[in-house]
Design a protein around this motif. Structure first.
Motif, short mmCIF file in Angstrom:
data_model
loop_
_atom_site.label_atom_id
_atom_site.label_comp_id
_atom_site.label_asym_id
_atom_site.label_seq_id
_atom_site.Cartn_x
_atom_site.Cartn_y
_atom_site.Cartn_z
N ASN A 146 -56.68 -9.39 5.97
CA ASN A 146 -55.79 -10.22 6.79
C ASN A 146 -55.93 -11.71 6.49
OD1 ASN A 146 -58.37 -10.39 7.94
ND2 ASN A 146 -57.55 -10.73 10.01
N THR A 147 -56.68 -12.08 5.45
CA THR A 147 -56.80 -13.49 5.07
C THR A 147 -55.50 -13.93 4.41
OG1 THR A 147 -59.19 -13.26 4.74
CG2 THR A 147 -58.12 -15.19 3.77
N THR A 148 -54.89 -14.93 4.99
CA THR A 148 -53.57 -15.40 4.55
C THR A 148 -53.61 -16.75 3.87
OG1 THR A 148 -52.60 -14.20 6.43
CG2 THR A 148 -51.21 -15.84 5.37
N LEU A 149 -54.57 -17.57 4.28
CA LEU A 149 -54.59 -18.97 3.83
C LEU A 149 -56.03 -19.44 3.67
CD1 LEU A 149 -52.90 -21.64 3.36
CD2 LEU A 149 -53.23 -22.09 5.81
N ILE A 150 -56.27 -20.23 2.62
CA ILE A 150 -57.55 -20.88 2.42
C ILE A 150 -57.31 -22.38 2.34
CG2 ILE A 150 -59.54 -21.18 0.89
CD1 ILE A 150 -59.13 -18.31 -0.05
N TRP A 151 -57.99 -23.14 3.19
CA TRP A 151 -57.93 -24.59 3.14
C TRP A 151 -59.04 -25.11 2.22
CZ3 TRP A 151 -54.55 -28.22 4.23
CH2 TRP A 151 -53.54 -27.97 5.17
#
Length: 368
Positions: A146-151
């Motif tokens: 469910n990881t959608t975005l990495i900053w």
């Protein structure tokens, strides 16, 4: 034609300025209402299509010009303005995160981004997890279904670590995860984010793009049309408008940005070298100096450095003493933000900001 009343004449004057006026500055178009030639044109207009105008919130020639120039500087193709850097971060989060999603955030992230990420976790059912900014390719082990975005930040706020952006992007893209970068420190000049794999670039235009310490503004830039469309939808739904006079101030400052950035860089390295030779300082947290974490990555990926760095005082000095150092400076002011013509110094209680911070001694963030 019947005679118009005085009030009607005030609003519906027959004068039209002649065409052909030319000048260097971009005109300032103030508008909430945008006029259409006829009803058919109004009904045909799509606010997502920036080849025409729909409503002042969606843009005028003034905002479209700044967006195009910012995208060009960064090497992107799509840009949207926001009323602050934090608003730009918020636009990205709401464009790509929904309840049940997971976002990975570096532990050295800009403080307001951390607060926002925690708020998303508390109120919106979005899992925000913090990772070691020096993790590199190891971030693959943290990516969940469910990881959608990495900053990312390059370098990180206050502690100045330089992450391995290409390694993080390669691991993320192998799992279909987008990577966003806060590229404010390099102003899009010293680090070519898209060339190193980044999908979304965020800037606080408050800093070098403005250069006057008098404007709050942010921007989100991408090369991907599908990504750009989601950003546009978030921009519209959040109602993130900017003032045309502020846009003009940034447009006015852009031609000198590269010159100013290089002057900041040169002056900061001179002052940082002085700090490094002081017995009171145990570590220089400046990416161009060897004792800064990620220095080798900076040498590989960057072409310059900003005027912002941190110094770590010897642990024998108390907080009262390091605070007194900042208070005693004659030419430095105390204040948040940076990128303007005035030097700043701000002490941070970084041990309370970072769970994994092992260094002892006080830290001060310096802007030259």
């Amino acid at each position: 034609m019947s005679k118009k009343s005085l009030q009607t004449s005030i609003i519906h004057n027959d004068y039209v300025a002649p065409q052909g006026f030319g000048a260097f500055p971009t005109p300032i178009y103030h508008a909430s209402t945008v006029l259409f030639e006829n009803v058919a044109a109004m009904r045909a207009r799509d606010w997502l299509d920036k080849s025409a105008y729909n409503y002042g919130l969606h843009g005028t020639p003034t905002t479209f010009t700044l967006e195009a120039r910012l995208a060009d500087i960064e090497g992107g193709t799509h840009c949207r303005l926001a009323p602050s850097g934090l608003a730009a971060i918020t636009m990205v989060d709401f464009a790509f995160l929904k309840s049940g999603d997971d976002v990975l955030v570096p532990d050295n992230v800009y403080g307001s981004n951390r607060v926002l990420s925690n708020w998303l976790s508390t109120n919106f059912g979005i899992t925000s997890r913090y990772y070691d900014p020096m993790i590199g390719a190891g971030i693959a082990d943290l990516i969940q279904p469910n990881t959608t975005l990495i900053w990312t930040e390059a370098p990180g706020s206050v502690s100045m670590e330089v992450p391995d952006i290409p390694a993080i992007c390669a691991a993320a893209h192998a799992r279909g995860v987008l990577v966003a970068l806060d590229n404010t420190w390099s102003a899009g000049l010293a680090f070519r984010a898209f060339d190193h794999g980044i999908d979304i670039v965020m800037h606080a235009l408050t800093k070098y793009q403005s250069g006057g310490s008098d404007v709050l503004m942010g921007a989100v830039i991408t090369r991907d049309p599908a990504v750009a469309k989601k950003i546009e939808i978030a921009f519209n739904n959040l109602g993130l408008g900017v003032g045309m006079d502020d846009v003009y101030l940034v447009l006015r400052s852009l031609p000198t940005m590269k010159l100013r950035f290089e002057a900041h860089d040169a002056a900061a390295r001179t002052v940082a070298a002085w700090f490094k030779n002081r017995p009171e300082i145990t570590r220089m947290l400046h990416p161009a100096f060897a004792d800064c974490p990620g220095h080798e990555t900076w040498k590989r990926d960057f072409t310059g450095a900003a005027g912002l760095f941190s110094v770590l005082f010897d642990r024998r000095y108390t907080e009262e003493q390091t605070d007194r150092f900042v208070d005693s400076l004659k030419l430095f002011k105390i204040g948040f933000s940076w990128g303007g013509a005035n030097s700043l110094a701000v002490p941070y209680r970084i041990q309370g900001m970072r769970k994994d911070w092992a260094e002892e001694g006080g830290l001060s963030l310096i802007h030259i």
